[in-house]
Scaffold this motif. Structure first.
Motif, PDB file in Angstrom:
ATOM      1  N   VAL A  63      98.591  60.275  43.842  1.00  0.00           N
ATOM      2  CA  VAL A  63      97.562  61.611  44.875  1.00  0.00           C
ATOM      3  C   VAL A  63      95.670  61.691  46.067  1.00  0.00           C
ATOM      4  N   ASP A  64      96.626  62.103  46.592  1.00  0.00           N
ATOM      5  CA  ASP A  64      94.712  62.298  47.749  1.00  0.00           C
ATOM      6  C   ASP A  64      93.840  63.503  47.231  1.00  0.00           C
ATOM      7  N   TYR A  65      93.209  62.468  47.119  1.00  0.00           N
ATOM      8  CA  TYR A  65      91.789  64.036  46.762  1.00  0.00           C
ATOM      9  C   TYR A  65      90.897  64.002  48.131  1.00  0.00           C
ATOM     10  N   PHE A  66      91.337  65.285  48.585  1.00  0.00           N
ATOM     11  CA  PHE A  66      90.436  65.088  50.441  1.00  0.00           C
ATOM     12  C   PHE A  66      90.390  66.322  50.359  1.00  0.00           C
ATOM     13  N   GLU A  67      89.107  66.772  50.836  1.00  0.00           N
ATOM     14  CA  GLU A  67      89.047  68.363  50.284  1.00  0.00           C
ATOM     15  C   GLU A  67      88.450  67.958  52.041  1.00  0.00           C
ATOM     16  N   VAL A  68      90.117  69.134  52.713  1.00  0.00           N
ATOM     17  CA  VAL A  68      90.059  69.046  54.362  1.00  0.00           C
ATOM     18  C   VAL A  68      88.672  70.421  54.681  1.00  0.00           C
ATOM     19  N   ASP A  69      88.414  70.975  54.207  1.00  0.00           N
ATOM     20  CA  ASP A  69      87.772  72.011  54.851  1.00  0.00           C
ATOM     21  C   ASP A  69      86.032  71.617  54.420  1.00  0.00           C
ATOM     22  N   ALA A  70      85.395  71.017  55.959  1.00  0.00           N
ATOM     23  CA  ALA A  70      84.361  70.736  55.638  1.00  0.00           C
ATOM     24  C   ALA A  70      82.882  70.659  54.741  1.00  0.00           C
ATOM     25  N   LYS A  71      83.292  72.584  54.953  1.00  0.00           N
ATOM     26  CA  LYS A  71      82.068  73.046  54.193  1.00  0.00           C
ATOM     27  C   LYS A  71      82.785  73.476  52.762  1.00  0.00           C
ATOM     28  N   LYS A  72      83.510  73.061  52.213  1.00  0.00           N
ATOM     29  CA  LYS A  72      84.045  73.155  50.995  1.00  0.00           C
ATOM     30  C   LYS A  72      83.335  71.725  49.975  1.00  0.00           C
ATOM     31  N   PRO A  74      81.264  68.993  50.157  1.00  0.00           N
ATOM     32  CA  PRO A  74      80.523  68.829  49.392  1.00  0.00           C
ATOM     33  C   PRO A  74      80.588  69.260  47.571  1.00  0.00           C
ATOM     34  N   LYS A  75      81.124  70.442  47.586  1.00  0.00           N
ATOM     35  CA  LYS A  75      81.479  71.240  46.350  1.00  0.00           C
ATOM     36  C   LYS A  75      83.010  70.773  45.574  1.00  0.00           C
ATOM     37  N   ALA A  76      83.407  69.771  46.247  1.00  0.00           N
ATOM     38  CA  ALA A  76      84.507  69.545  45.344  1.00  0.00           C
ATOM     39  C   ALA A  76      84.495  69.057  44.372  1.00  0.00           C
ATOM     40  N   GLY A  77      83.379  68.205  43.716  1.00  0.00           N
ATOM     41  CA  GLY A  77      83.014  67.439  42.753  1.00  0.00           C
ATOM     42  C   GLY A  77      83.597  66.011  42.619  1.00  0.00           C
ATOM     43  N   PHE A  78      84.464  65.956  43.734  1.00  0.00           N
ATOM     44  CA  PHE A  78      84.643  63.898  43.597  1.00  0.00           C
ATOM     45  C   PHE A  78      84.494  63.206  45.365  1.00  0.00           C
ATOM     46  N   GLU A  79      84.419  62.467  45.075  1.00  0.00           N
ATOM     47  CA  GLU A  79      84.410  61.466  46.950  1.00  0.00           C
ATOM     48  C   GLU A  79      85.770  61.377  47.416  1.00  0.00           C
ATOM     49  N   PRO A  80      86.316  61.378  48.649  1.00  0.00           N
ATOM     50  CA  PRO A  80      87.511  61.675  48.849  1.00  0.00           C
ATOM     51  C   PRO A  80      88.372  60.009  48.273  1.00  0.00           C
ATOM     52  N   HIS A  81      89.883  60.168  47.975  1.00  0.00           N
ATOM     53  CA  HIS A  81      89.894  58.908  47.583  1.00  0.00           C
ATOM     54  C   HIS A  81      91.480  59.027  46.763  1.00  0.00           C
ATOM     55  N   LEU A  82      92.169  57.900  46.893  1.00  0.00           N
ATOM     56  CA  LEU A  82      93.761  57.812  46.497  1.00  0.00           C
ATOM     57  C   LEU A  82      93.767  57.599  45.216  1.00  0.00           C
ATOM     58  N   GLU A  83      94.908  57.970  44.374  1.00  0.00           N
ATOM     59  CA  GLU A  83      95.257  57.553  43.475  1.00  0.00           C
ATOM     60  C   GLU A  83      96.644  57.101  43.055  1.00  0.00           C
ATOM     61  N   VAL A  84      96.832  55.955  42.500  1.00  0.00           N
ATOM     62  CA  VAL A  84      98.283  56.419  41.924  1.00  0.00           C
ATOM     63  C   VAL A  84      98.047  56.123  40.562  1.00  0.00           C
ATOM     64  N   VAL A  85      99.488  57.293  39.675  1.00  0.00           N
ATOM     65  CA  VAL A  85      99.375  57.230  38.532  1.00  0.00           C
ATOM     66  C   VAL A  85     100.327  56.863  38.382  1.00  0.00           C
ATOM     67  N   TYR A  86     100.341  56.374  37.219  1.00  0.00           N
ATOM     68  CA  TYR A  86     101.560  55.623  36.564  1.00  0.00           C
ATOM     69  C   TYR A  86     102.049  56.111  35.124  1.00  0.00           C
ATOM     70  N   HIS A  87     103.122  57.165  34.733  1.00  0.00           N
ATOM     71  CA  HIS A  87     103.752  57.585  33.612  1.00  0.00           C
ATOM     72  C   HIS A  87     104.808  56.315  33.049  1.00  0.00           C
ATOM     73  N   LEU A  88     103.907  55.670  31.819  1.00  0.00           N
ATOM     74  CA  LEU A  88     104.329  54.799  30.652  1.00  0.00           C
ATOM     75  C   LEU A  88     105.089  55.599  30.209  1.00  0.00           C
ATOM     76  N   GLN A  89     106.429  55.271  29.191  1.00  0.00           N
ATOM     77  CA  GLN A  89     107.019  55.224  27.826  1.00  0.00           C
ATOM     78  C   GLN A  89     107.445  54.209  27.081  1.00  0.00           C
ATOM     79  N   SER A  90     107.327  54.052  26.214  1.00  0.00           N
ATOM     80  CA  SER A  90     107.989  52.815  24.826  1.00  0.00           C
ATOM     81  C   SER A  90     108.945  54.073  24.456  1.00  0.00           C
ATOM     82  N   PHE A  91     110.632  53.362  24.336  1.00  0.00           N
ATOM     83  CA  PHE A  91     112.038  53.932  23.371  1.00  0.00           C
ATOM     84  C   PHE A  91     111.640  53.462  22.347  1.00  0.00           C
ATOM     85  N   ASN A  92     111.189  52.138  21.521  1.00  0.00           N
ATOM     86  CA  ASN A  92     111.237  52.067  20.164  1.00  0.00           C
ATOM     87  C   ASN A  92     109.933  52.099  19.723  1.00  0.00           C
ATOM     88  N   HIS A  93     108.997  52.329  20.181  1.00  0.00           N
ATOM     89  CA  HIS A  93     108.391  53.189  19.745  1.00  0.00           C
ATOM     90  C   HIS A  93     107.494  54.500  19.741  1.00  0.00           C
TER      91      HIS A  93
END
Length: 178
Positions: A63-72, A74-93
């Motif tokens: 996921v890319d957290y980046f606001e391309v509009d320079a005017k928006k 400062p109000k985005a609420g985050f510094e530009p960054h990337l995230e890798v999101v891992y969704h895990l599952q346990s079949f046994n539990h």
């Protein structure tokens, strides 16, 4: 185990390597954010600890957290960054959990240098294709991946289309793009 119990087990084992958590995210899966350098160690624990037994990597996204509009920006609420999101599952539990890693948009702040995180292919083989997709579309380099090549786009494709600042080519091998 509940997400809160899983998080407690992680915090007890890894302490400050768990950098943040959101367990009450309405409409979202509960998650923890981990230090990129501790990712493999934490994933191995999630798989191997008998209380947890996360034997499947369901999904992985970049996921890319980046606001391309320079005017928006400062109000985005985050510094530009990337995230890798891992969704895990346990079949046994029968429980699920989400893990995140936050990375800079560019390695060492140098535009064009892809950020890096260690591969989890050695823990969940399914990560092989997931990591290739995230690399292909978001431009994150998975260190130690056995064959990190594009999986959806051709090898000569320039850039990573899920980055917010990506500019689609006008033409590709004589085919009009826009």
């Amino acid at each position: 185990m509940t997400p809160a119990e899983i998080t407690t087990a992680l915090e007890q084992k890894f302490g400050e390597k768990i950098t943040s958590k959101k367990l009450d995210a309405a409409g979202f899966d509960p998650f923890v954010v981990v230090e990129p350098s501790a990712l493999v160690e934490i994933c191995r624990f999630l798989r191997d600890d008998p209380r947890l037994g996360f034997d499947m990597l369901n999904c992985m996204s970049g996921v890319d957290y980046f606001e391309v509009d320079a005017k928006k920006a400062p109000k985005a609420g985050f510094e530009p960054h990337l995230e890798v999101v891992y969704h895990l599952q346990s079949f046994n539990h029968g429980h699920r959990f989400t893990l995140k890693v936050i990375l800079p948009r560019w390695k060492d702040g140098k535009a064009g240098e892809l950020p890096e995180v260690n591969s989890v292919v050695g823990i969940w083989n399914m990560a092989n294709w997931h990591e290739r997709e995230v690399y292909d579309l978001t431009g994150i380099n998975f260190v130690g991946h056995p064959g990190l090549t594009r999986i959806l786009l051709s090898e000569d494709w320039a850039g990573h289309p899920l980055r917010k600042d990506y500019e689609f080519p006008l033409e590709y091998h004589g085919i009009r793009g826009r």
